[in-house]
Design an enzyme around this catalytic site. Structure first.
Site, PDB file in Angstrom:
ATOM      1  N   SER A 194       0.815  -1.219   0.000  1.00 39.30           N
ATOM      2  CA  SER A 194       0.000   0.000   0.000  1.00 39.30           C
ATOM      3  C   SER A 194       0.846   1.266   0.000  1.00 39.30           C
ATOM      4  CB  SER A 194      -0.907   0.014   1.223  1.00 39.30           C
ATOM      5  OG  SER A 194      -0.121   0.117   2.408  1.00 39.30           O
ATOM      6  N   GLY A 195       2.119   1.137   0.371  1.00 38.29           N
ATOM      7  CA  GLY A 195       2.959   2.309   0.542  1.00 38.29           C
ATOM      8  C   GLY A 195       3.169   2.656   2.000  1.00 38.29           C
ATOM      9  N   GLY A 196       2.589   1.850   2.889  1.00 40.64           N
ATOM     10  CA  GLY A 196       2.748   2.067   4.318  1.00 40.64           C
ATOM     11  C   GLY A 196       3.780   1.141   4.926  1.00 40.64           C
ATOM     12  N   VAL A 197       4.050   1.343   6.198  1.00 40.62           N
ATOM     13  CA  VAL A 197       5.096   0.577   6.869  1.00 40.62           C
ATOM     14  C   VAL A 197       4.694  -0.886   7.057  1.00 40.62           C
ATOM     15  CG1 VAL A 197       4.265   1.262   9.164  1.00 40.62           C
ATOM     16  CG2 VAL A 197       6.636   0.531   8.875  1.00 40.62           C
ATOM     17  N   ASP A 198       3.435  -1.150   7.332  1.00 42.06           N
ATOM     18  CA  ASP A 198       3.005  -2.526   7.602  1.00 42.06           C
ATOM     19  C   ASP A 198       3.183  -3.425   6.381  1.00 42.06           C
ATOM     20  OD1 ASP A 198       2.277  -1.966  10.240  1.00 42.06           O
ATOM     21  OD2 ASP A 198       0.255  -1.364   9.662  1.00 42.06           O
ATOM     22  N   SER A 199       2.714  -2.972   5.237  1.00 43.36           N
ATOM     23  CA  SER A 199       2.818  -3.805   4.040  1.00 43.36           C
ATOM     24  C   SER A 199       4.255  -3.959   3.583  1.00 43.36           C
ATOM     25  CB  SER A 199       1.957  -3.238   2.911  1.00 43.36           C
ATOM     26  OG  SER A 199       2.380  -1.948   2.538  1.00 43.36           O
ATOM     27  N   CYS A 221     -10.577   5.942   3.391  1.00 44.51           N
ATOM     28  CA  CYS A 221      -9.521   6.332   2.453  1.00 44.51           C
ATOM     29  C   CYS A 221     -10.024   7.183   1.299  1.00 44.51           C
ATOM     30  CB  CYS A 221      -8.796   5.092   1.927  1.00 44.51           C
ATOM     31  SG  CYS A 221      -9.791   4.012   0.866  1.00 44.51           S
ATOM     32  N   GLY A 276      -0.279  -6.551   4.863  1.00 47.79           N
ATOM     33  CA  GLY A 276       0.222  -6.061   6.145  1.00 47.79           C
ATOM     34  C   GLY A 276      -0.809  -6.074   7.249  1.00 47.79           C
ATOM     35  N   CYS A 317     -13.771  -3.636   1.144  1.00 46.25           N
ATOM     36  CA  CYS A 317     -12.541  -3.605   0.344  1.00 46.25           C
ATOM     37  C   CYS A 317     -11.795  -4.930   0.463  1.00 46.25           C
ATOM     38  CB  CYS A 317     -11.658  -2.444   0.786  1.00 46.25           C
ATOM     39  SG  CYS A 317     -10.194  -2.196  -0.266  1.00 46.25           S
TER      40      CYS A 317
END
Length: 360
Positions: free
Chosen positions: A8-13, A199, A125, A101
């Site tokens: 997604s562009g986040g830290v978790d993923s 989102c 993530g 989603c």
């Protein structure tokens, strides 16, 4: 295994993809382009699926040394998530777009495409765990970190989807530990703020978003005895359990706050009343999805109706495709349109969409 890592562009993923690589899998990163506005930019910690996010995902994939692609799934996202969100509010229900989603985009459109291309699993993530039971089948469980557990929004996955799901962060002790791991790995998103709210409504103004989509449809705010207490611009601006923004002309005689008890789009009325009238003792839900074997007869479960809500003991029974849940501990603010997830301990059994509730 060949693993499709949703980034997604986040830290978790990003950390989830890194862990999949460390596990020896053949990993390919993919960013889902869900936003039809190509110039969309993130505002603070709100929103996701923006240009900034896709670039952050690409940088993380480059650092991990894995192939990276951007897939346009915006058509599915708009039809199955955004349009559904608007339609549900117009009908007086309260949907959870993250649940939709996961159900229709991340683990339907994305997984179907991945399987067709020869991938064995999709890694995300999410904070949840997949474990193997004694029969060898995959089971969906809560994450080790109860504060970050996201099994509720994944409860819409069926047994086959769970078989092809991978959640590398399921055993992470805390979100802080995940950020620290990202920092050690040199991932540029280590300190990136989490996205919040819905989102596709990055400014957080849900009522304004719905007003733009549905227009004004004025009506009355009434008390339980039918007394008119105020007016509204549209029933879609309210949800069961809401306390603020009711637009009342005068306070209650006893001085206590009022809450939204029910919504009737047909009569264009919003009924408000005291907190004790929010207590729900039973509910009926439709369209059940099972990640565990479908129950036969009455079963003891724990029921949860919000992403971070408290699970309460309950008795569930499937009657002619309709899920009936008797809550041993009443819940408040339960609205039609919400998802009820059923658990056996930490294991997710399945979920369904709440259609009606019964007062405690």
């Amino acid at each position: 295994m060949r693993v499709l890592a949703a980034m997604s562009g986040g830290v978790d993923s990003a950390v989830a993809a890194a862990r999949a690589v460390d596990a020896g899998h053949d990993v390919v990163g993919v960013h889902m382009a869900l936003n039809r506005n190509p110039s969309a930019l993130r505002t603070g910690s709100r929103g996701c699926c923006t240009i900034e996010d896709s670039l952050d995902a690409r940088r993380a994939a480059d650092l991990l040394g894995i192939p990276f692609y951007v897939w346009d799934l915006s058509e599915s996202f708009v039809a199955d998530v955004v349009d559904d969100f608007v339609a549900e509010y117009a009908a007086g229900r309260t949907p959870n777009p993250c649940v939709r989603c996961n159900e229709h985009v991340k683990f339907a459109a994305l997984l179907d495409k991945g399987i067709a291309l020869g991938f064995d699993a999709v890694a995300t993530g999410h904070y949840a765990r997949v474990e193997r039971g004694e029969d060898g089948r995959a089971q969906l469980h809560r994450a080790a970190d109860q504060l970050k557990d996201q099994s509720y929004v994944l409860a819409v996955l069926d047994a086959d989807q769970v078989e092809h799901a991978m959640f590398p962060l399921g055993d992470a002790p805390t979100k802080a530990a995940v950020r620290a791991e990202a920092q050690r790995r040199g991932l540029p998103v280590a300190s990136k703020p989490d996205s919040h709210d819905i989102c596709f409504i990055p400014d957080g103004d849900t009522r304004g978003f719905l007003r733009d989509k549905l227009g004004e449809d004025p009506g009355e705010v009434v008390d339980v005895d039918g007394t008119v207490l105020g007016r509204h611009a549209g029933t879609y601006g309210f949800t069961v359990g809401q306390r603020k923004g009711l637009g009342l002309d005068r306070p209650a005689a006893d001085g206590r706050p009022r809450y939204v008890l029910s919504i009737s789009p047909v009569q264009r009325t919003v009924t408000v009343g005291p907190a004790e009238r929010l207590a729900v003792g039973a509910l009926t839900a439709l369209d059940p999805v099972w990640s565990a074997p479908e129950p036969g007869g009455v079963v003891e479960v724990y029921a949860q109706v919000r992403a971070h809500g408290e699970p309460v003991p309950a008795v569930a029974e499937l009657v002619g495709g309709e899920l009936r849940v008797q809550l041993r501990t009443p819940l408040t603010g339960v609205a039609p349109g919400q998802t009820v997830a059923l658990y056996d301990g930490t294991r997710v059994l399945g979920s369904a969409t709440i259609a009606a509730t019964t007062p405690a």
